[in-house]
Design a protein around this motif. Sequence first.
Motif, PDB file in Angstrom:
ATOM      1  N   UNK A  61       7.054  11.322   8.696  1.00 11.27           N
ATOM      2  CA  UNK A  61       7.757  11.553   7.437  1.00 11.27           C
ATOM      3  C   UNK A  61       7.563  10.391   6.472  1.00 11.27           C
ATOM      4  N   UNK A  62       6.845   9.361   6.904  1.00  9.91           N
ATOM      5  CA  UNK A  62       6.549   8.256   5.995  1.00  9.91           C
ATOM      6  C   UNK A  62       5.388   8.636   5.093  1.00  9.91           C
ATOM      7  N   UNK A  63       5.188   7.855   4.073  1.00  7.51           N
ATOM      8  CA  UNK A  63       4.097   8.057   3.112  1.00  7.51           C
ATOM      9  C   UNK A  63       4.223   9.387   2.368  1.00  7.51           C
ATOM     10  N   UNK A  64       5.447   9.754   2.049  1.00  7.65           N
ATOM     11  CA  UNK A  64       5.670  11.023   1.350  1.00  7.65           C
ATOM     12  C   UNK A  64       5.039  11.048  -0.032  1.00  7.65           C
ATOM     13  N   UNK A  65       5.156   9.959  -0.759  1.00 11.44           N
ATOM     14  CA  UNK A  65       4.602   9.942  -2.119  1.00 11.44           C
ATOM     15  C   UNK A  65       3.083  10.040  -2.089  1.00 11.44           C
ATOM     16  N   UNK A  66       2.467   9.303  -1.180  1.00 15.37           N
ATOM     17  CA  UNK A  66       1.014   9.367  -1.049  1.00 15.37           C
ATOM     18  C   UNK A  66       0.592  10.772  -0.631  1.00 15.37           C
ATOM     19  N   UNK A  71      -1.824  16.033  -1.943  1.00 16.12           N
ATOM     20  CA  UNK A  71      -1.700  17.495  -1.962  1.00 16.12           C
ATOM     21  C   UNK A  71      -1.957  18.076  -3.349  1.00 16.12           C
ATOM     22  N   UNK A  72      -1.534  17.368  -4.386  1.00 18.17           N
ATOM     23  CA  UNK A  72      -1.710  17.904  -5.743  1.00 18.17           C
ATOM     24  C   UNK A  72      -2.981  17.401  -6.413  1.00 18.17           C
ATOM     25  N   UNK A  73      -3.784  16.624  -5.675  1.00 19.88           N
ATOM     26  CA  UNK A  73      -5.063  16.177  -6.197  1.00 19.88           C
ATOM     27  C   UNK A  73      -5.006  14.990  -7.138  1.00 19.88           C
ATOM     28  N   UNK A  74      -3.938  14.204  -7.066  1.00 23.24           N
ATOM     29  CA  UNK A  74      -3.799  13.049  -7.961  1.00 23.24           C
ATOM     30  C   UNK A  74      -4.083  11.719  -7.279  1.00 23.24           C
ATOM     31  N   UNK A  75      -4.485  11.734  -6.020  1.00 24.53           N
ATOM     32  CA  UNK A  75      -4.642  10.484  -5.272  1.00 24.53           C
ATOM     33  C   UNK A  75      -5.692   9.573  -5.894  1.00 24.53           C
ATOM     34  N   UNK A  76      -6.865  10.111  -6.235  1.00 30.20           N
ATOM     35  CA  UNK A  76      -7.950   9.281  -6.778  1.00 30.20           C
ATOM     36  C   UNK A  76      -7.545   8.656  -8.108  1.00 30.20           C
ATOM     37  N   UNK A  77      -6.841   9.405  -8.940  1.00 27.76           N
ATOM     38  CA  UNK A  77      -6.425   8.903 -10.250  1.00 27.76           C
ATOM     39  C   UNK A  77      -5.452   7.736 -10.128  1.00 27.76           C
ATOM     40  N   UNK A  78      -4.725   7.660  -9.033  1.00 35.03           N
ATOM     41  CA  UNK A  78      -3.752   6.591  -8.824  1.00 35.03           C
ATOM     42  C   UNK A  78      -4.277   5.508  -7.883  1.00 35.03           C
ATOM     43  N   UNK A  81      -5.649   6.070  -1.145  1.00 36.52           N
ATOM     44  CA  UNK A  81      -6.669   6.463  -0.161  1.00 36.52           C
ATOM     45  C   UNK A  81      -6.885   7.970  -0.175  1.00 36.52           C
ATOM     46  N   UNK A  82      -8.016   8.390   0.359  1.00 31.03           N
ATOM     47  CA  UNK A  82      -8.372   9.812   0.323  1.00 31.03           C
ATOM     48  C   UNK A  82      -7.757  10.611   1.469  1.00 31.03           C
ATOM     49  N   UNK A  83      -7.035   9.943   2.376  1.00 25.17           N
ATOM     50  CA  UNK A  83      -6.380  10.658   3.474  1.00 25.17           C
ATOM     51  C   UNK A  83      -5.179   9.853   3.956  1.00 25.17           C
ATOM     52  N   UNK A  84      -4.390  10.476   4.828  1.00 27.40           N
ATOM     53  CA  UNK A  84      -3.243   9.787   5.415  1.00 27.40           C
ATOM     54  C   UNK A  84      -3.595   9.115   6.739  1.00 27.40           C
ATOM     55  N   UNK A  91      -9.877   0.770   5.185  1.00 27.27           N
ATOM     56  CA  UNK A  91     -11.275   1.194   5.182  1.00 27.27           C
ATOM     57  C   UNK A  91     -11.791   1.429   3.752  1.00 27.27           C
ATOM     58  N   UNK A  92     -10.926   2.001   2.917  1.00 28.95           N
ATOM     59  CA  UNK A  92     -11.338   2.340   1.556  1.00 28.95           C
ATOM     60  C   UNK A  92     -10.988   1.256   0.543  1.00 28.95           C
ATOM     61  N   UNK A  93     -10.278   0.214   0.992  1.00 25.76           N
ATOM     62  CA  UNK A  93      -9.877  -0.848   0.064  1.00 25.76           C
ATOM     63  C   UNK A  93      -8.871  -0.369  -0.969  1.00 25.76           C
ATOM     64  N   UNK A  94      -8.024   0.579  -0.568  1.00 23.95           N
ATOM     65  CA  UNK A  94      -7.018   1.129  -1.484  1.00 23.95           C
ATOM     66  C   UNK A  94      -5.631   0.916  -0.884  1.00 23.95           C
ATOM     67  N   UNK A  95      -4.626   1.099  -1.698  1.00 28.12           N
ATOM     68  CA  UNK A  95      -3.248   0.899  -1.241  1.00 28.12           C
ATOM     69  C   UNK A  95      -2.499   2.230  -1.270  1.00 28.12           C
ATOM     70  N   UNK A  96      -1.426   2.280  -0.493  1.00 28.62           N
ATOM     71  CA  UNK A  96      -0.550   3.448  -0.522  1.00 28.62           C
ATOM     72  C   UNK A  96       0.203   3.476  -1.842  1.00 28.62           C
ATOM     73  N   UNK A  97       0.858   4.592  -2.116  1.00 27.35           N
ATOM     74  CA  UNK A  97       1.704   4.701  -3.299  1.00 27.35           C
ATOM     75  C   UNK A  97       2.768   3.601  -3.237  1.00 27.35           C
ATOM     76  N   UNK A  98       3.174   3.098  -4.408  1.00 27.81           N
ATOM     77  CA  UNK A  98       4.124   1.988  -4.478  1.00 27.81           C
ATOM     78  C   UNK A  98       5.414   2.316  -3.720  1.00 27.81           C
ATOM     79  N   UNK A  99       5.909   3.533  -3.881  1.00 26.23           N
ATOM     80  CA  UNK A  99       7.148   3.913  -3.186  1.00 26.23           C
ATOM     81  C   UNK A  99       6.980   3.847  -1.675  1.00 26.23           C
ATOM     82  N   UNK A 100       5.812   4.273  -1.183  1.00 26.35           N
ATOM     83  CA  UNK A 100       5.558   4.238   0.257  1.00 26.35           C
ATOM     84  C   UNK A 100       5.448   2.802   0.761  1.00 26.35           C
TER      85      UNK A 100
END
Length: 105
Positions: A61-66, A71-78, A81-84, A91-100
């Motif tokens: 149930x963690x990483x809900x915002x990510x 799910x809505x296709x906004x991950x790349x714009x923010x 990462x491309x998966x959970x 691996x991708x050098x990206x961070x989770x959503x700030x809330x997560x």
Amino acid sequence: GAEALAATAAAAGLATKRLHDEEVQEAALRQADPVADLALRAVRWAEDGAREKPRPLPLPVTHRSTAFRLAVGEAAAHGLPSSLDPDAPAREGRRLDVEDEEEEA
């Protein structure tokens, strides 16, 4: 095959005897050797398990915002990462959503 030949011989009134019956041989082996019986059972269990489709693990149930942004296709714009996958941010050098990230801290 062998059954058709036996049926033809039996129809002609000739006595027949099966030369190779795998079930009979396996039953005799199981009776004679309990370790072999256990091994045959283990092989059958493994073969049956291999036929089943693996069930996906439930998502935590963690990483809900990510997850929502994925799910809505906004991950790349923010810049998410491309998966959970737990290794995806590193691996991708990206961070989770700030809330997560705040929930994890």
